[in-house]
Scaffold this motif. Sequence first.
Motif, mmCIF file in Angstrom:
data_model
loop_
_atom_site.group_PDB
_atom_site.id
_atom_site.type_symbol
_atom_site.label_atom_id
_atom_site.label_comp_id
_atom_site.label_asym_id
_atom_site.label_seq_id
_atom_site.Cartn_x
_atom_site.Cartn_y
_atom_site.Cartn_z
ATOM 1 N N SER A 48 -53.156 -44.057 54.470
ATOM 2 C CA SER A 48 -53.431 -45.119 53.522
ATOM 3 C C SER A 48 -53.256 -44.585 52.106
ATOM 4 O O SER A 48 -52.536 -43.621 51.878
ATOM 5 N N SER A 49 -53.938 -45.217 51.166
ATOM 6 C CA SER A 49 -53.764 -44.893 49.750
ATOM 7 C C SER A 49 -55.101 -44.912 49.032
ATOM 8 O O SER A 49 -56.018 -45.654 49.406
ATOM 9 N N SER B 158 -56.711 -36.431 47.276
ATOM 10 C CA SER B 158 -56.161 -36.656 45.953
ATOM 11 C C SER B 158 -56.764 -35.673 44.953
ATOM 12 O O SER B 158 -57.957 -35.402 44.997
ATOM 13 N N LEU C 28 -43.652 -43.439 45.297
ATOM 14 C CA LEU C 28 -44.360 -43.213 44.043
ATOM 15 C C LEU C 28 -43.449 -43.489 42.853
ATOM 16 O O LEU C 28 -43.871 -44.083 41.859
ATOM 17 N N TYR D 205 -50.243 -54.627 47.909
ATOM 18 C CA TYR D 205 -50.156 -53.294 48.510
ATOM 19 C C TYR D 205 -51.520 -52.637 48.676
ATOM 20 O O TYR D 205 -51.908 -52.244 49.787
ATOM 21 N N SER D 206 -52.266 -52.509 47.588
ATOM 22 C CA SER D 206 -53.532 -51.786 47.648
ATOM 23 C C SER D 206 -54.568 -52.502 48.506
ATOM 24 O O SER D 206 -55.350 -51.858 49.215
ATOM 25 N N LYS E 182 -53.856 -51.709 52.057
ATOM 26 C CA LYS E 182 -54.252 -50.347 52.404
ATOM 27 C C LYS E 182 -55.769 -50.242 52.560
ATOM 28 O O LYS E 182 -56.274 -49.432 53.339
ATOM 29 N N ALA F 214 -56.651 -41.367 52.713
ATOM 30 C CA ALA F 214 -56.305 -42.126 51.509
ATOM 31 C C ALA F 214 -55.633 -41.164 50.539
ATOM 32 O O ALA F 214 -56.291 -40.348 49.897
ATOM 33 N N ASN G 143 -48.253 -53.219 56.866
ATOM 34 C CA ASN G 143 -49.319 -52.258 56.599
ATOM 35 C C ASN G 143 -50.582 -52.452 57.421
ATOM 36 O O ASN G 143 -51.373 -51.515 57.556
#
Length: 227
Positions: free
Chosen positions: A129-130, A223, A184, A146-147, A150, A175, A104
Motif C-alpha cells: 500500500s502507500s 517510510s 512516483l 488513489y490514496s 490504498k 505502507a 487496488n
Amino acid sequence: MKNIVITGTSRGIGFEMTRIFSEMGMNVLALSRNSEPVSEQELKNVHSFSFDITDEDSHIRTKGFIEENWNSKVDLLINNAGAFLNKPFEETTSDDFRRIYEVNVIGVASFTRKLIPYMNKDSHVVNVSSMGGIQGSVKFPGLAAYSSSKGALLTLTELLAEEYKEEGPSFNGLALGAVQTEMLAEAFPGYEAPVSARTMAEYISDFGLKGHKYYNGKILQVSNSTP
C-alpha cells in the motif's frame, strides 16, 4: 524452495522483487499486464504471462499454473499491482474512482480469494500500500481516488488477518513512502526519492519470507521521508 506469486512485475519494485527471488533460487510467478520485461530477462525458476488483476480469466489461468506446476501450493503472495491517478477532485469522475478501486481493492480481494485455497498456516500475503492510505499521514491534492483506495486495502488486510487467523495464511500490509519508481515520477514530477526500487524490493522480499513469523494483521509504515 518457496513458491511465490507477485503481481505488478513489469517495472519498479515488482520487477526488482522478481529478480531478487530468482537470485535466491525461489520459484516465482511474475504477473503483469506487460509480461515482456520479465520474460526478456530469462530468469531462473521464473514464469511470467500477461495478467490483469481485474480479469477473471487471468485468475483462472493463474490457478491452473499453480495446480499444474506447483502441486497446488503457494507460500507467498505479494499484491504489488496498483493503479494510480493524480487528478483534481472536481475533475475526478465516478468512472475514475471505479477504475482505481477495481485494481487496488476489488481486484486484490478477488485474486487473493482465488489463491487462499493453495495456502496454509505458514503462508503469507503481503499487500503493498502507500503512506497516503494511513490516517493522519501527510496528504496531497489530486490523490483522492488513489490514496483512499490504498487506505481501503490496508483495512482489508486487517480484516482478512482476523478472518484467517486460525488456519492461515497470515496477512500484513506495507505502507510505502517515497520510492524512486515510475509511479512516483508521475505523482511528483522532478522529485527524487531517497530510496531506490531495488532497495525497497530487498526489504519487501525479506519481509515476505520472514514477516509472518512476527506479525499478522499489522500495517507497517515503511517510510523515511515525506511524501
